[in-house]
Each structure stands twice: as structure tokens, then as C-alpha cells.
Design a protein around this motif. Structure first.
Motif, PDB file in Angstrom:
ATOM      1  N   ALA A  71       0.839  -1.202   0.000  1.00 31.72           N
ATOM      2  CA  ALA A  71       0.000   0.000   0.000  1.00 31.72           C
ATOM      3  C   ALA A  71       0.874   1.251   0.000  1.00 31.72           C
ATOM      4  O   ALA A  71       0.578   2.222  -0.711  1.00 31.72           O
ATOM      5  N   GLU A  72       1.957   1.224   0.774  1.00 34.76           N
ATOM      6  CA  GLU A  72       2.878   2.361   0.806  1.00 34.76           C
ATOM      7  C   GLU A  72       3.528   2.577  -0.562  1.00 34.76           C
ATOM      8  O   GLU A  72       3.812   3.707  -0.947  1.00 34.76           O
ATOM      9  N   GLY A  74       2.031   2.002  -3.288  1.00 35.60           N
ATOM     10  CA  GLY A  74       0.974   2.375  -4.222  1.00 35.60           C
ATOM     11  C   GLY A  74       0.486   1.235  -5.103  1.00 35.60           C
ATOM     12  O   GLY A  74      -0.187   1.471  -6.102  1.00 35.60           O
ATOM     13  N   GLU A  77      -4.604  -1.127  -2.484  1.00 38.09           N
ATOM     14  CA  GLU A  77      -5.398  -0.228  -1.653  1.00 38.09           C
ATOM     15  C   GLU A  77      -6.175  -1.096  -0.675  1.00 38.09           C
ATOM     16  O   GLU A  77      -6.892  -2.009  -1.087  1.00 38.09           O
ATOM     17  N   ARG A  87      -4.323  -1.725  -7.052  1.00 38.29           N
ATOM     18  CA  ARG A  87      -4.614  -0.377  -7.549  1.00 38.29           C
ATOM     19  C   ARG A  87      -4.640  -0.363  -9.064  1.00 38.29           C
ATOM     20  O   ARG A  87      -3.838  -1.027  -9.719  1.00 38.29           O
ATOM     21  N   ALA A  93      -0.184   8.739 -14.282  1.00 44.03           N
ATOM     22  CA  ALA A  93       1.028   8.126 -13.726  1.00 44.03           C
ATOM     23  C   ALA A  93       1.886   7.528 -14.835  1.00 44.03           C
ATOM     24  O   ALA A  93       3.113   7.653 -14.813  1.00 44.03           O
TER      25      ALA A  93
END
Length: 108
Positions: A71-72, A74, A77, A87, A93
């Protein structure tokens, strides 16, 4: 629930714990990251901490630690009371990453 042969982290090779040294959390992280990066876990796909722990043959604690790291980074989620999701990749991006890559390649 998926059958053992349908689990994306088992699509290639043995269990991540089989014959590999190192912390169990790092093994869970590596297995999940590999499944995400190779699209065996697709963007938007949900999965459960418990299901991953069972399939990897470990407790939920190292899987939870791996999910926090993912999660950190990315890549996933975690939504309380809803589940964990890979995600989705945003067009912005991708565009930003392409711009940075082109700038680096031209500078070298």
C-alpha cells in the motif's frame, strides 16, 4: 474462492517459502508484488488477507505486513470493511513515468 491452481501467486513455481531463506513477511511481499507486476493479480482485482495467507502457507501477520508495504508503494489499496484491491494504473502516472524515463534516457 479460487482453487489452489487458480491463485495468481502460484501460477509459476513452488510456494514462496519452499527452500527460500529470509523473513516470512519479505517472502509474502515478494510473492504478492510479483503477482501484481506480472498481472497475475489484475488492476482492480480484490483478494483477502486470509486467502493469501492460506495459499502461501503462513499466518496472516506477515501477509498483513506485506500489504502495508504494498500500500505504501501504491500497488494495493486496503479499504477497511471492503477488502484489499490491486490499484488501477492511472493514465497520468503512466504519462509522468514516461516523461521521466525519456528525460533520463536523453541525458545519458
Amino acid at each position: 474462492m479460487l482453487s489452489p491452481t487458480e491463485h495468481p501467486w502460484h501460477a509459476h513455481g513452488p510456494s514462496p517459502r519452499a527452500g527460500r531463506p529470509g523473513p516470512v513477511g519479505a517472502q509474502a511481499y515478494a510473492a504478492l508484488r510479483r503477482a501484481i507486476v506480472t498481472l497475475r493479480l489484475r488492476p482492480g482485482q480484490s483478494f483477502s488477507e486470509q486467502e493469501v495467507a492460506q495459499q502461501l502457507g503462513m499466518s496472516r501477520t506477515p501477509v498483513r505486513e506485506a500489504l502495508i508495504r504494498l500500500a505504501e508503494a501504491g500497488l494495493v489499496e486496503v479499504l477497511p470493511q471492503r477488502g484489499t484491491f490491486v490499484r488501477k494504473i492511472s493514465a497520468k502516472a503512466v504519462s509522468d513515468a514516461r516523461f521521466v524515463r525519456e528525460a533520463i534516457e536523453l541525458a545519458v
